[in-house]
Design a protein around this motif. Structure first.
Motif, PDB file in Angstrom:
ATOM      1  N   ARG A  61      -0.556  -6.057  10.810  1.00  0.00           N
ATOM      2  CA  ARG A  61      -1.205  -4.719  10.807  1.00  0.00           C
ATOM      3  C   ARG A  61      -0.570  -3.603  11.459  1.00  0.00           C
ATOM      4  O   ARG A  61      -0.337  -2.652  10.827  1.00  0.00           O
ATOM      5  N   GLN A  64       2.047  -2.827   8.733  1.00  0.00           N
ATOM      6  CA  GLN A  64       1.376  -2.272   7.528  1.00  0.00           C
ATOM      7  C   GLN A  64       0.924  -0.711   7.565  1.00  0.00           C
ATOM      8  O   GLN A  64       1.341   0.075   6.796  1.00  0.00           O
ATOM      9  N   ARG A  65       0.308  -0.489   9.093  1.00  0.00           N
ATOM     10  CA  ARG A  65       0.101   0.966   9.127  1.00  0.00           C
ATOM     11  C   ARG A  65       1.240   1.929   9.256  1.00  0.00           C
ATOM     12  O   ARG A  65       1.306   2.974   8.666  1.00  0.00           O
ATOM     13  N   HIS A  66       2.423   1.550   9.745  1.00  0.00           N
ATOM     14  CA  HIS A  66       3.474   2.413  10.074  1.00  0.00           C
ATOM     15  C   HIS A  66       4.347   2.486   8.880  1.00  0.00           C
ATOM     16  O   HIS A  66       4.956   3.549   8.215  1.00  0.00           O
ATOM     17  N   LEU A  67       4.538   1.569   8.023  1.00  0.00           N
ATOM     18  CA  LEU A  67       5.265   1.478   6.875  1.00  0.00           C
ATOM     19  C   LEU A  67       4.531   2.122   5.566  1.00  0.00           C
ATOM     20  O   LEU A  67       5.178   2.595   4.747  1.00  0.00           O
ATOM     21  N   SER A  68       3.224   2.203   5.685  1.00  0.00           N
ATOM     22  CA  SER A  68       2.505   2.380   4.450  1.00  0.00           C
ATOM     23  C   SER A  68       2.386   4.130   4.890  1.00  0.00           C
ATOM     24  O   SER A  68       2.586   5.004   3.732  1.00  0.00           O
ATOM     25  N   SER A  69       2.556   4.698   6.109  1.00  0.00           N
ATOM     26  CA  SER A  69       2.480   6.182   6.151  1.00  0.00           C
ATOM     27  C   SER A  69       4.007   6.600   5.835  1.00  0.00           C
ATOM     28  O   SER A  69       4.065   8.092   5.438  1.00  0.00           O
ATOM     29  N   SER A  70       5.014   5.811   6.056  1.00  0.00           N
ATOM     30  CA  SER A  70       6.111   6.567   5.662  1.00  0.00           C
ATOM     31  C   SER A  70       6.938   6.081   4.353  1.00  0.00           C
ATOM     32  O   SER A  70       7.778   6.551   3.922  1.00  0.00           O
ATOM     33  N   SER A  71       5.822   5.098   3.699  1.00  0.00           N
ATOM     34  CA  SER A  71       6.381   4.945   2.290  1.00  0.00           C
ATOM     35  C   SER A  71       6.271   5.842   1.035  1.00  0.00           C
ATOM     36  O   SER A  71       7.101   5.981   0.234  1.00  0.00           O
TER      37      SER A  71
END
Length: 86
Positions: A61, A64-71
Motif C-alpha cells: 500500500r 502503491q500510494r507513492h508510485l501512483s502519485s509520481s507515475s
C-alpha cells in the motif's frame, strides 16, 4: 503439507515411510497421531504468517500510494523521451 514434509524428510531412510508413498504416509499419520496429526505445526505457520503478511500488505500500500502519485510525472518523462527519439 504434513504428508509432503514426511516424504521429504524421510528421504527413504525411515522404514515406516519407505516404499509406502503418498497413501502409506496418510495411513501412518492416522495410525500414529490420529486425524489431528495432519494439523501438527499449523499454529506455528499461522503465527509466522501474520507478521509477514502485515509487512507485505503495508509495504504494498505504501509503494502503491507513492508510485501512483509520481507515475504521472514519470509518464510525461517517458513520452518526452519518445518524442525526442522519433
Amino acid at each position: 503439507d504434513t504428508i509432503r514434509a514426511r516424504l521429504d524428510l524421510s528421504g527413504g531412510s525411515d522404514p515406516r515411510v519407505r516404499g509406502r508413498g503418498f497413501t502409506g504416509v496418510i495411513r501412518e499419520v492416522i495410525n500414529t497421531d490420529g486425524f489431528r496429526g495432519f494439523y501438527r505445526g499449523y499454529k506455528l505457520a499461522i503465527v509466522t504468517s501474520i507478521p509477514i503478511n502485515a509487512l507485505y500488505f503495508s509495504s504494498f500500500r505504501f509503494f502503491q500510494r507513492h508510485l501512483s502519485s509520481s507515475s504521472a510525472s514519470h509518464a510525461d518523462g517517458i513520452n518526452g523521451a519518445e518524442a525526442i527519439v522519433k
